[in-house]
Design an enzyme around this catalytic site. Structure first.
Site, PDB file in Angstrom:
ATOM      1  CE  LYS A  82      -3.941   1.962   2.614  1.00 45.33           C
ATOM      2  NZ  LYS A  82      -4.826   1.791   3.773  1.00 45.33           N
ATOM      3  CB  SER A 157      -8.207   3.673   2.760  1.00 47.14           C
ATOM      4  OG  SER A 157      -7.366   3.056   3.727  1.00 47.14           O
ATOM      5  CB  SER A 181      -8.424   0.716   5.609  1.00 47.99           C
ATOM      6  OG  SER A 181      -9.120   1.915   5.447  1.00 47.99           O
TER       7      SER A 181
HETATM    8  N1  GLN Z   1     -13.192   4.203   6.333  1.00 43.67           N
HETATM    9  C1  GLN Z   1     -12.593   4.630   7.552  1.00 43.67           C
HETATM   10  C2  GLN Z   1     -12.160   6.071   7.428  1.00 43.67           C
HETATM   11  O1  GLN Z   1     -12.466   6.653   6.454  1.00 43.67           O
HETATM   12  C3  GLN Z   1     -11.430   3.743   7.902  1.00 43.67           C
HETATM   13  C4  GLN Z   1     -10.223   4.039   7.120  1.00 43.67           C
HETATM   14  C5  GLN Z   1      -9.049   3.191   7.485  1.00 43.67           C
HETATM   15  O2  GLN Z   1      -9.173   2.156   8.150  1.00 43.67           O
HETATM   16  N2  GLN Z   1      -7.876   3.644   7.113  1.00 43.67           N
HETATM   17  O3  GLN Z   1     -11.552   6.613   8.266  1.00 43.67           O
END
Ligand code: GLN
Length: 493
Positions: A82, A157, A181
């Site tokens: 990532k 994400s 995410s």
């Molecule tokens: N969807 C969540 C957010 O927008 C979690 C994101 C994540 O785990 N990095 O913060």
């Protein structure tokens, strides 16, 4: 000689075994996966960059080590990273404009461990900018596409990593999970994704979003490969002050879990799942009951009603502090035309950050400001502690907590972008677990009528990561017969 035409269908452990046995060289394997990623990435936008030069250099080194008699747990295994994790010599973009031109001068602990174990870096994957989002639509480089249906988001994400594994561009990928995410994109893309216990895996070299929640973990086609990768990346690291000191090493040969008598908790009132997700969950519970698992309903009212509220104070607060380092002085983009230093900061951040990142910074700065700190941030920390206590009490009664990973399957591009709270609701099942810092994973358990994957989330008590993976493996074996023949179009390309 191994059939080099279908390497993309092999598991990570199968590739490692072939390379260790010298039936396949890391170099041959790397050429194959680089060609595949290069060919298919334009259709999927999984990768921000494909790192051919680094990959081939690493492959040559692995082949040399194998020839000299070394055995490596990830010998020649292609992996995608990532793009918020630093790999020395490659750009780290966090899918943001603000890091334009930044090349990492150092190596993250996780990637250092991967390369030492023989893994090969195929590239850096797309994400929602700074890991804020649930669809990759917040990426400055355009969204990644779900290999099961190119009109649908892959989740986020860590969407690029999930897509890379689901489309068999790589057998393994790393993501980061702050509020879901890894688990949610794994669910949307029909693969397995694991968020280890907070403190199991070093965050050194991960660009911080919300430091008290961020955790790195793997994506793979199955649980055994999650275990193989976790075994390599987990462990104490003095360079991360929140890294746990006594982490029991994970083992590949733990005894099999007997599902008979396994105590499984269901959180009372966790609702809002779509009909296909609800049906898949019910079928999965029935299968487990038929194996002798015992179900218990858990009363965890704060985790149900307050987790999202708490998360959207704590995570933006930490983000507003962490992202203050991106000001045009040390890294990446520098805004032009300002009359003084403050104006330069302003133009840099105005031009460099996308709308969602700005929204989080504003919420966080507000929650941390004098006068509001006690009412919002401090209060949120108190409720977070109480949510942790609810989970601790639950795990005195059950071995495992089970729920769907996401309330719905992959959605259409654009369908939630106009309403941030609709996007935030993607994480109702994953966020409570994140606040408690627990190990949690998603495995594919079925499909909706549109042939989109449905994931189930399995969560265990803190530092029961080995146990959790063993339970997930047993569940995966049970589910296998119902999932036979399900492949996305990219498996056959
Ligand atoms: N969807 C969540 C957010 O927008 C979690 C994101 C994540 O785990 N990095 O913060």
């Amino acid at each position: 000689m191994t059939d080099l035409r279908k390497l993309h269908l092999l598991k990570a452990r199968e590739i490692a075994s072939l390379v260790n046995l010298q039936q396949l060289t890391a170099t041959e394997c790397t050429h194959y996966f680089l060609a595949r990623a290069t060919e298919l990435n334009p259709k999927l936008n999984a990768f921000n960059q494909i790192s051919g030069e680094l990959a081939l250099k690493q492959a040559t080194a692995v082949d040399k080590r194998i020839k000299e008699g070394e055995k490596l747990p990830l010998a020649g295994v292609p992996i995608a990273i990532k793009d918020n994790i630093n790999v020395k010599g490659l750009a780290t973009t966090c899918s943001s404009k603000i890091l334009a031109g930044y090349i990492s001068p150092y190596e993250a602990t996780v990637t250092e461990r991967l390369w030492a174990a023989g893994a090969i870096c195929i590239g850096k994957t797309n994400l929602d900018e700074f890991a804020m989002g649930s669809s990759t639509e917040h990426s400055a480089f355009g969204p990644s596409l779900n290999p099961w249906n190119l009109n649908k988001v892959p989740g986020g994400s860590s969407g690029g990593s999930a897509v890379a594994v689901a489309a068999h561009l790589v057998p393994l990928a790393l993501g980061s999970d702050t509020g879901g995410s890894i688990r949610q994109p794994a669910s949307f893309c029909g693969i397995a994704g694991f968020k280890p216990t907070y403190g199991m895996v070093s965050r050194y070299g991960l660009v911080a979003f919300a430091s008290s929640l961020d955790q790195i973990g793997p994506f793979a086609q199955d649980v055994q490969d999650l275990l193989l990768c976790s075994m390599v990346i987990a462990g104490h690291d003095p360079r991360d002050s929140t890294s746990s000191k006594d982490i029991a090493a994970l083992s590949l040969t733990e005894p099999k879990i007997d599902l008979k008598g396994l105590k499984v908790g269901i959180i009372e009132g966790l609702s809002g799942f779509s009909a296909p997700v609800e049906a898949c969950f019910a079928a999965f519970k029935e299968t487990l009951v038929a194996q002798g698992a015992e179900f218990k309903t858990l009363s965890m009212p704060l985790s149900i009603s307050q987790a999202l509220n708490v998360y959207y104070i704590v995570a933006p607060s930490e983000a507003s502090s962490n992202l203050s380092r991106f000001d045009g002085v040390r890294y990446g983009l520098r805004g032009q035309g300002g009359k003084d230093l403050n104006a330069m900061y302003e133009t840099t951040r105005q031009e460099g950050f996308g709308a969602e990142v700005k929204r989080r910074i504003m919420i966080g700065s507000y929650a941390l400001s004098a006068g509001y700190y006690d009412a919002y941030y401090k209060k949120a920390l108190q409720v977070r502690k109480a949510i942790g206590d609810e989970f601790a009490a639950a795990f005195a009664e059950v071995d495992l907590i089970l729920s769907p990973t996401s309330p719905f399957t992959a959605f259409d591009f654009g369908s939630k972008s106009a309403d941030p709270t609709a996007m935030y609701l993607c994480d109702i099942a994953t966020i409570p677990v994140s606040l408690a810092g627990l190990p949690s994973l998603s495995i594919n358990a079925g499909f909706d009528p549109e042939n989109l994957p449905i994931g189930m989330q399995l969560t265990a008590a803190a530092f029961q990561d080995q146990q959790l993976l063993a339970m997930a493996k047993a569940c995966e074996e049970l589910l296998a017969s119902t999932l036979i023949g399900r492949q996305n179009a990219f498996a056959n390309v």
